[in-house]
Design a protein around this motif. Structure first.
Motif, PDB file in Angstrom:
ATOM      1  N   UNK A 627       0.848  -1.190   0.000  1.00 44.68           N
ATOM      2  CA  UNK A 627       0.000   0.000   0.000  1.00 44.68           C
ATOM      3  C   UNK A 627       0.876   1.230   0.000  1.00 44.68           C
ATOM      4  N   UNK A 628       0.558   2.182  -0.868  1.00 45.24           N
ATOM      5  CA  UNK A 628       1.268   3.457  -0.893  1.00 45.24           C
ATOM      6  C   UNK A 628       0.273   4.561  -1.193  1.00 45.24           C
ATOM      7  N   UNK A 629       0.331   5.623  -0.417  1.00 50.99           N
ATOM      8  CA  UNK A 629      -0.518   6.776  -0.711  1.00 50.99           C
ATOM      9  C   UNK A 629       0.292   7.808  -1.482  1.00 50.99           C
ATOM     10  N   UNK A 630      -0.378   8.677  -2.201  1.00 54.29           N
ATOM     11  CA  UNK A 630       0.265   9.758  -2.947  1.00 54.29           C
ATOM     12  C   UNK A 630       1.428   9.249  -3.804  1.00 54.29           C
ATOM     13  N   UNK A 631       1.197   8.105  -4.446  1.00 56.09           N
ATOM     14  CA  UNK A 631       2.244   7.494  -5.262  1.00 56.09           C
ATOM     15  C   UNK A 631       2.339   8.189  -6.616  1.00 56.09           C
ATOM     16  N   UNK A 632       3.560   8.263  -7.135  1.00 53.09           N
ATOM     17  CA  UNK A 632       3.751   8.796  -8.479  1.00 53.09           C
ATOM     18  C   UNK A 632       5.095   8.326  -9.020  1.00 53.09           C
ATOM     19  N   UNK A 633       5.441   8.801 -10.203  1.00 54.35           N
ATOM     20  CA  UNK A 633       6.774   8.573 -10.764  1.00 54.35           C
ATOM     21  C   UNK A 633       7.387   9.933 -11.054  1.00 54.35           C
ATOM     22  N   UNK A 634       8.716  10.040 -10.952  1.00 55.17           N
ATOM     23  CA  UNK A 634       9.346  11.361 -11.128  1.00 55.17           C
ATOM     24  C   UNK A 634       9.358  11.856 -12.563  1.00 55.17           C
ATOM     25  N   UNK A 635       9.120  10.976 -13.533  1.00 59.98           N
ATOM     26  CA  UNK A 635       9.234  11.385 -14.931  1.00 59.98           C
ATOM     27  C   UNK A 635       7.887  11.397 -15.641  1.00 59.98           C
ATOM     28  N   UNK A 636       6.790  11.561 -14.874  1.00 62.89           N
ATOM     29  CA  UNK A 636       5.445  11.681 -15.443  1.00 62.89           C
ATOM     30  C   UNK A 636       5.095  10.505 -16.347  1.00 62.89           C
TER      31      UNK A 636
END
Length: 921
Positions: A627-636
């Motif tokens: 589980x991860x909240x506010x997940x993203x990748x740095x390169x869109x």
């Protein structure tokens, strides 16, 4: 969140206690003044001189007791207590005055009886004496400059303020009375009774202070109290170890600064086979300077609830800030001023706030307290520690801890723990061989700001693993940082709470540890940082790796929590592993990654390299959860979930089917459903209202559809690690993968670089298209097969068939309406709607032919490459035999007008379309 954690022995005391039987009065007592003493041997020499200076010109010898008390300076020659009558009574030597005390040698050495006398000397200012010796359990208690003075007290030199040598040995008594106290002791204090003395204490050589285990007794105690002055210890070994079945003793040092010159070893350990005893090495100071330092208190301590000490007195190594450890000296007397009792107690006042500690070393620092009911800890606020290499170890069968704490009332952002090393650092609270299930160790770091720095490529290893041999569970590692956390770019930080190295055992998922006064259940690893910067997880320099794996032959993976304010960066390497690694039914662990503050993220590198792992036992264990909240990748780019996060279960699940782990990102939960032993072995269901619900029959149907593809296709898709996903609608995909594409509501999507095919239960206009999931997934797999096969849609063979297909659909339009729109697209409501635009205008421009209708409403693109790719995917899907939700498109695919594309796909499929395709154009 910072827990209330205190590993110290608050409110406890380790005492050196002697109670002396008063000898009966006899005719041979001397009870007059100092000046009247002319020598000779008496049963008791009892002097209470109030005339001023006390000068004794002859040696003083007595059988039972010597007591010299004066209201002025004291000067005497040798004092000897024979204790040779053998009547079962034993005495002591007591000297006390408000000024200087000058003595020769002081000896309380019995020749017949089994218990020796003690020697207590209280000097108002300086003390000068020769060798001070007692035997068979006697104590030496020296309190110097109680009234005034700033001179250093030297042990090993008979200067203005010092003694030649201190020697005492233990009694031949090993019973329970001695489990919580020393059998013999030396206590030296230099400064006022109220504390604050600045003179300090210097030990010239280790041989000048000896506390030995005489007659097979347990180890004694050494108490050195330099108060607010310096304490200087020479190179060598200070030893109060136990031997055989006899317990160890205690070494305790108090000072403003402690200097340990050269290579110093302080030993207060005992054999692993010895019964439980209290034995410790404790240092409390503001500054500790050392060369090479070894602190040893190995062996079992007293358990909580023991009759001798209900709160427990561990075998331990404790380093405190100044004031966290104090001594209490209590002397009792009878009516003749004879010393009847002596208690030297070490207290750990819980109400005293922690203060600063600065440790500076030029060599290795090793602290060990291996055994049951043991601990190694540093308690200070802040704690600054620097040196070459560090090794802190408290391994055992149960209740063993390693901890660094700034205390309970840490201010957010305040100074905390700073560790600087030129070499490797190891903190080890792992279980020893033979540990039973649920018998574990714990490692804690509770601080304000925290920083870890070492030379390039060196490692900070924090571990509470299971035993190295046999079965056993993993322990717990808890790191709570109220401020910011800094890891040097060249330093590797590895945190481990794995179960048995070669046997079976579980890593922890939730555990109460009442002995530590905890109110919350523990996970195997908790890593909390209240402030920044971003925490970088991974394997390598400047990165943090976390491991809570099961035992090698069985057991469950553990729970790992990382909770930070300013975010987490998951790099392109295995950063967190909570897997069940044994060939059993062990369940994968639970991994939670939280970024607390808004606009701060759990960031995943866009990569095919595995970063997060919570797999189940390799035979039939179910997968874990991530589980991860506010997940993203740095390169869109979308998070590459299927490649960078793994929660697979064991191999037998592929044939039995069912739940096989889950991943929840940004509030969207996807459960993995095992379906087969060949590709696709599973699919991801992200459309369930409750992640624990079983999939619907429509959702389950995409697996057999994919499995019906030719084996060569499945090999290609398997080699590319293609994963299948079902979502409720496109925004859920964008939320889960943190890929804000602003996609329209569509029925399917694919990502070649991530190797994923996605289908959606709600299509355009929120239309329920779940009954067409099989055809939609085939369409997306067609796109992937096109891309993974050298982009066949752009190759001449397909382009030729495409050109003919466009001619067939365009027909004679717009000259004559041949073929009719209905002949191409059918008479469904959807077909009638799109045919009504012919002729007219659509979103891509003028609609004058059925091919314009195709481009505007079915392909929705007039880009050449997109047109080719869509025609390839549509014909691939049609050849599979599973229909699409768009009736016009499904209709035209089955007409003679797309015969060329159909024949192309039949050839691509290996000579015939899929077994579900019954209809020929």
């Amino acid at each position: 969140m910072i827990r209330t954690i205190r590993l110290g022995l608050a409110g406890l005391a380790l005492a050196a206690t002697a109670v002396f039987m008063a000898a009966p009065a006899m005719a041979a007592d001397y009870t007059s003044t100092c000046g009247g003493f002319a020598g000779g041997t008496y049963d008791n020499v009892l002097i209470n001189d109030t005339t001023g200076s006390c000068t004794i010109g002859s040696n003083v010898t007595a059988n039972f007791a010597i007591s010299i008390k004066s209201n002025g300076p004291i000067s005497a020659k040798n004092l000897t207590l024979n204790q040779a009558t053998g009547d079962g009574n034993y005495g002591n030597i007591y000297v006390s005055g408000p000024s200087t005390v000058v003595l020769g040698n002081v000896l309380a050495a019995p020749t017949i009886i089994s218990l020796g006398g003690s020697i207590a000397i209280n000097a108002g200012t300086t003390l000068r004496a020769g060798t001070i010796t007692t035997d068979f359990g006697g104590y030496i208690d020296l309190q110097v400059q109680q009234q005034s003075g700033t001179s250093v007290f030297v042990i090993g030199t008979t200067g203005t303020n010092g003694v030649g040598k201190l020697y005492t040995s233990g009694t031949n008594t090993t019973g329970t009375d001695y489990k919580a106290q020393g059998s013999t002791a030396v206590h030296v204090s230099n400064g006022p009774i109220a504390g604050g003395g600045i003179g300090g204490i210097t030990l010239t050589s280790m041989g000048d202070l000896e506390v030995v285990n005489g007659g097979g007794s347990r180890g004694g105690a050494i108490f050195l109290d330099a108060q607010n002055g310096p304490l200087k210890i020479p190179s060598g070994d200070m030893n109060v170890n136990g031997t055989g079945l006899i317990g160890g003793g205690s070494i305790m040092m108090l000072a403003n600064s402690v200097t340990l010159t050269g290579a110093v070893t302080l030993n207060a350990g005992q054999s692993p086979t010895a019964p439980t005893f209290s034995h410790q090495v404790n240092i409390a100071a503001s500054t500790i300077t050392y060369g090479t330092l070894i602190l040893n208190s190995n062996g079992d301590g007293l358990p909580v609830g023991s009759p001798e000490a209900p709160l427990g007195l561990p075998g331990s190594v404790n380093i405190y800030s100044q004031g966290q450890l104090t001594f209490q000296d209590t002397q009792g007397f009878d009516g003749s001023n004879r010393l009847t009792s002596l208690v030297i107690k070490a207290n750990y006042p819980a109400t005293v706030p922690f203060s600063s500690l600065n440790m500076i070393g030029t060599g290795a620092f090793t602290a060990t307290a291996n055994g049951t009911d043991t601990q190694v800890q540093i308690l200070a606020y802040p704690a600054t520690i620097s040196g070459t290499t560090f090794s802190f170890s408290s391994t055992g069968l149960n209740n063993h801890y390693v901890g660094i704490s700034n205390g309970n009332n840490i201010l957010v952002g305040s100074p905390g723990v700073s560790f600087t090393a030129t070499g490797n650092v190891t903190m080890d609270a792992s279980a020893a061989a033979g540990a039973q299930p649920n018998s574990i160790g714990a490692l804690f770091i509770v601080s304000g700001n925290a920083s870890f720095t070492s030379d390039q490529g060196k490692t900070f290893l924090l571990k509470a693993n299971g035993p190295p041999t046999g079965d056993g569970d993993g322990g717990i590692v808890d790191i709570d940082v109220a401020g910011g956390f800094t890891l040097d770019p060249g330093t590797i930080l590895s945190v481990q709470a794995n179960a048995a190295a070669v046997g079976s055992g579980k890593a922890q998922k939730a555990l109460m540890v009442p002995a530590l006064d905890m109110t919350n259940p523990f996970k195997a690893i908790e890593f909390r940082v209240a402030q920044g910067p971003v925490i970088n997880l991974g394997n390598g320099a400047g990165l943090i790796s976390l491991s809570a794996k099961s035992g090698a032959t069985g057991g469950d993976g553990g729970a790992v929590l990382v909770d930070t304010a300013l975010g987490i960066h998951v790099t392109q390497s295995l950063a967190v592993d909570a897997s069940a690694i044994g060939p059993t039914t062990g369940q994968g662990g639970d991994i939670q990654l939280f970024a607390e503050a808004a606009n701060n993220f759990v960031s995943f590198d866009y990569s095919r390299i595995l970063a997060i792992k919570a797999t189940g036992g390799t035979t039939s264990g179910s997968g874990g959860t991530v589980l991860a909240n506010q997940a993203n990748t740095p390169n869109l780019a979308p998070i590459n979930v299927s490649n960078s996060i793994q929660v697979d279960g064991g191999s037998t699940l592929w044939s039995t089917g069912g739940f096989d782990g889950s991943i929840s990102l940004n509030g969207i939960s996807c459960t993995q459903q095992a379906v087969g032993t060949t590709w696709p072995k599973s699919y991801w269901d992200c459309a369930l209202t409750n992640p624990t619900d079983p999939p619907t029959s429509r959702e389950q149907a995409i697996a057999p559809a994919a499995q019906s593809l030719p084996s060569s296709f499945k090999t290609t898709l398997s080699n590319m690690n293609v994963a299948l996903f079902i979502y409720k609608q496109t925004p859920d995909y964008e939320t889960f993968t943190a890929y804000p594409m602003a996609l329209p509501l569509v029925a399917g999507f694919n990502d070649v670089s991530s190797s994923t095919a996605e289908v959606f239960e709600n299509g355009p206009n929120q239309l329920d298209v779940s009954q067409y999931l099989q055809g939609d997934i085939m369409h997306e797999l067609g796109h992937l097969m096109d891309a993974y096969s050298s982009t066949l849609s752009q190759q001449p063979a397909f382009q030729g068939d495409q050109t003919q297909t466009i001619r067939n659909i365009t027909g004679r339009w717009p000259v004559t309406q041949d073929p009719t729109c209905a002949a191409l697209f059918g008479n469904s409501t959807d077909a009638q709607t799109i045919c009504a635009t012919l002729p007219g205008r659509g979103p891509l421009g003028a609609i004058n032919t059925p091919w314009d209708v195709y481009l505007n409403w079915l392909i929705q693109s007039n880009v050449a490459n997109t047109i080719s790719a869509e025609l390839f995917a549509e014909s691939f899907q049609y050849c599979s035999g599973y229909p699409l939700y768009r009736a016009p498109l499904q209709f035209v695919e089955g007409t003679v007008y797309e015969i060329d594309l159909f024949q192309y796909q039949a050839s691509f499929y290996g000579g015939a379309c899929g077994p579900q395709q019954q209809k020929q154009p």
